[in-house]
Design a protein around this motif. Structure first.
Motif, short mmCIF file in Angstrom:
data_model
loop_
_atom_site.label_atom_id
_atom_site.label_comp_id
_atom_site.label_asym_id
_atom_site.label_seq_id
_atom_site.Cartn_x
_atom_site.Cartn_y
_atom_site.Cartn_z
N VAL A 109 11.42 -1.22 -1.08
CA VAL A 109 10.18 -0.97 -1.82
C VAL A 109 9.86 0.51 -1.90
CG1 VAL A 109 7.69 -1.33 -1.83
CG2 VAL A 109 9.22 -3.25 -1.38
N ARG A 110 9.92 1.20 -0.77
CA ARG A 110 9.56 2.62 -0.74
C ARG A 110 10.42 3.44 -1.70
NH1 ARG A 110 6.86 5.77 3.07
NH2 ARG A 110 7.35 7.98 3.02
N GLU A 111 11.72 3.19 -1.68
CA GLU A 111 12.63 3.92 -2.54
C GLU A 111 12.41 3.59 -4.00
OE1 GLU A 111 15.59 6.57 -3.66
OE2 GLU A 111 14.53 6.32 -1.75
N ARG A 112 12.12 2.34 -4.29
CA ARG A 112 11.91 1.92 -5.67
C ARG A 112 10.62 2.53 -6.25
NH1 ARG A 112 12.81 -4.44 -4.96
NH2 ARG A 112 12.31 -4.57 -7.19
N ILE A 113 9.59 2.58 -5.41
CA ILE A 113 8.34 3.20 -5.85
C ILE A 113 8.55 4.70 -6.06
CG2 ILE A 113 5.98 3.79 -5.17
CD1 ILE A 113 5.78 1.11 -3.81
N THR A 171 1.36 3.24 -9.88
CA THR A 171 1.46 1.87 -9.38
C THR A 171 1.61 1.90 -7.88
OG1 THR A 171 2.52 1.11 -11.41
CG2 THR A 171 2.78 -0.26 -9.48
N LEU A 172 0.69 1.29 -7.14
CA LEU A 172 0.78 1.22 -5.70
C LEU A 172 1.38 -0.12 -5.30
CD1 LEU A 172 -2.75 2.62 -4.77
CD2 LEU A 172 -0.60 3.85 -4.94
N MET A 173 2.28 -0.09 -4.33
CA MET A 173 2.94 -1.32 -3.92
C MET A 173 1.93 -2.40 -3.54
SD MET A 173 5.34 -2.04 -0.60
CE MET A 173 3.88 -1.99 0.44
N GLU A 174 0.86 -1.95 -2.90
CA GLU A 174 -0.10 -2.94 -2.43
C GLU A 174 -0.84 -3.64 -3.55
OE1 GLU A 174 0.52 0.05 0.78
OE2 GLU A 174 0.13 0.08 -1.36
N GLU A 175 -0.81 -3.09 -4.75
CA GLU A 175 -1.52 -3.74 -5.84
C GLU A 175 -0.93 -5.10 -6.19
OE1 GLU A 175 -1.66 -0.95 -9.05
OE2 GLU A 175 -3.48 -0.01 -8.29
N VAL A 176 0.32 -5.34 -5.78
CA VAL A 176 0.89 -6.66 -6.04
C VAL A 176 0.12 -7.73 -5.29
CG1 VAL A 176 3.19 -5.69 -6.38
CG2 VAL A 176 2.57 -6.58 -4.14
N LEU A 177 -0.50 -7.33 -4.19
CA LEU A 177 -1.27 -8.29 -3.41
C LEU A 177 -2.63 -8.56 -4.02
CD1 LEU A 177 -0.45 -6.81 0.10
CD2 LEU A 177 0.68 -8.68 -1.08
N LEU A 178 -3.04 -7.71 -4.94
CA LEU A 178 -4.34 -7.90 -5.58
C LEU A 178 -4.22 -8.70 -6.87
CD1 LEU A 178 -5.73 -4.27 -5.23
CD2 LEU A 178 -6.13 -6.21 -3.74
N LEU A 179 -3.00 -8.91 -7.33
CA LEU A 179 -2.80 -9.55 -8.63
C LEU A 179 -2.96 -11.06 -8.53
CD1 LEU A 179 -1.96 -9.12 -11.60
CD2 LEU A 179 0.39 -9.53 -10.86
N GLY A 180 -3.89 -11.60 -9.28
CA GLY A 180 -4.04 -13.05 -9.38
C GLY A 180 -4.59 -13.74 -8.16
N LEU A 181 -5.27 -13.03 -7.26
CA LEU A 181 -5.80 -13.67 -6.07
C LEU A 181 -7.18 -14.27 -6.35
CD1 LEU A 181 -4.93 -11.05 -3.32
CD2 LEU A 181 -3.54 -12.88 -4.24
N LYS A 182 -7.42 -15.42 -5.78
CA LYS A 182 -8.72 -16.07 -5.89
C LYS A 182 -8.98 -16.78 -4.58
CE LYS A 182 -11.41 -19.28 -8.74
NZ LYS A 182 -12.44 -18.32 -9.07
N ASP A 183 -10.19 -16.59 -4.04
CA ASP A 183 -10.54 -17.13 -2.72
C ASP A 183 -9.50 -16.65 -1.72
OD1 ASP A 183 -11.63 -20.15 -4.29
OD2 ASP A 183 -12.81 -18.42 -3.67
N THR A 188 15.51 12.76 -0.33
CA THR A 188 14.07 12.92 -0.17
C THR A 188 13.43 13.05 -1.55
OG1 THR A 188 14.23 15.34 -0.01
CG2 THR A 188 14.34 14.08 2.05
N HIS A 189 12.10 12.85 -1.58
CA HIS A 189 11.38 12.90 -2.85
C HIS A 189 10.12 13.75 -2.70
CE1 HIS A 189 13.96 9.81 -4.59
NE2 HIS A 189 13.78 9.11 -3.48
N PRO A 190 10.26 15.07 -2.73
CA PRO A 190 9.09 15.97 -2.63
C PRO A 190 8.16 15.83 -3.83
CG PRO A 190 11.17 17.13 -2.27
CD PRO A 190 11.51 15.81 -2.85
N VAL A 191 6.89 16.13 -3.61
CA VAL A 191 5.90 16.09 -4.69
C VAL A 191 6.07 17.33 -5.56
CG1 VAL A 191 3.44 16.12 -5.26
CG2 VAL A 191 4.25 14.80 -3.29
N THR A 192 6.15 17.12 -6.87
CA THR A 192 6.23 18.24 -7.81
C THR A 192 4.95 18.37 -8.63
OG1 THR A 192 7.31 16.80 -9.43
CG2 THR A 192 8.73 18.13 -8.01
N ASN A 193 4.33 17.25 -8.92
CA ASN A 193 3.08 17.26 -9.69
C ASN A 193 1.91 17.21 -8.72
OD1 ASN A 193 0.88 16.86 -11.38
ND2 ASN A 193 1.95 15.44 -12.73
N THR A 194 1.58 18.35 -8.12
CA THR A 194 0.48 18.38 -7.15
C THR A 194 -0.87 18.15 -7.82
OG1 THR A 194 0.36 20.79 -7.39
CG2 THR A 194 1.73 19.93 -5.60
N THR A 195 -0.96 18.45 -9.11
CA THR A 195 -2.21 18.25 -9.83
C THR A 195 -2.59 16.78 -9.84
OG1 THR A 195 -1.81 20.15 -11.26
CG2 THR A 195 -3.40 18.52 -12.04
#
Length: 241
Positions: free
Chosen positions: A115-119, A47-59, A143-150
């Motif tokens: 937002v950053r911490e919640r994501i 889930t990307l934070m910015e996707e909230v801006l894509l939800l339900g938009l028209k014109d 900090t939140h290092p990447v563990t699933n590099t795949t």
């Protein structure tokens, strides 16, 4: 407005470069598109934070097609704000409200907090990141290092392929989620990092194609047949910010 930059040692290729695409490549892209979507459904859905801006938009306004809970805290919080707002606001206004970049003190309640911490915590729960404590002189920082590099590399390769092997030279024919990710990665200034592992030639090709894509006129592209207006509305809003 964010910009796409090239590595210092390279000569920038013109905007119209790489416009010609072999018909065979286009046919292969159409044939493989459904297979890619099926394959992605088996992977972890990020889930990307910015996707909230894509939800339900028209014109150019944010209109709710459904206010049913999505199960994602940030999305549901955004839906709650949009539902309670009358009259409807423009896409650019919602970007300013949700990020707290508004000078209106009466609308600060619409800002999404931490937002950053919640994501990051969501990604920890999905096994993509982990949580560590690092000491910085007088205080500890989480900090939140990447563990699933795949999983990260899968996402990077998906975006790289979208402008290389699977490039169709027509945004209307691109996978809509991939197009949205390219637009949002550009607006977040992380697109260059996505292409940094490519060879010089492929890097230049990818950057030029991405540059041509995000420099299209959103007003024109959003009105074309089968266009996803929400994506172009968000790009237009970021371009004006």
């Amino acid at each position: 407005m964010t910009t796409l930059t090239h590595r210092a040692r390279r000569t920038e290729v013109g905007k119209n470069s790489e416009k010609k695409v072999e018909s065979e490549e286009d046919m292969n892209q159409d044939r493989n598109q459904d297979n890619e979507d099926i394959g992605d459904s088996k992977d972890i859905r990020l889930t990307l934070m910015e996707e909230v801006l894509l939800l339900g938009l028209k014109d150019k306004e944010v209109l709710l097609k459904s206010d049913s809970p999505t199960g994602d805290v940030l999305l549901d919080e955004t839906l709650k704000h949009i539902k309670a707002t009358e009259p409807t606001e423009t896409v650019q206004t919602w970007i300013e409200l949700l990020t707290g970049e508004t000078w209106n003190p009466f609308k600060l309640q619409y800002q999404l907090r931490n937002v950053r911490e919640r994501i990051a915590k969501n990604l920890v729960e999905k096994g993509i990141l982990t949580t560590e404590k690092q000491n910085f002189l007088l205080f500890d920082m989480t900090t939140h290092p990447v563990t699933n590099t795949t999983e990260k590399q899968r996402l990077v390769k998906k975006l790289q392929d979208s402008v290389l092997e699977r490039w169709v030279n027509d945004p209307q024919r691109m996978d809509k989620r991939t197009l949205a990710l390219l637009v949002l990665a550009h607006s977040s200034d992380v697109l260059e990092n996505v292409f940094s592992s490519l060879t010089d030639d492929k890097y230049d090709m990818a950057m030029n194609r991405a540059k041509d894509l995000v420099e299209l006129d959103p007003e024109v592209e959003g009105t074309k047949h089968s266009a996803t207006e929400m994506i172009w509305a968000v790009l237009a809003a970021f371009n004006k910010s």
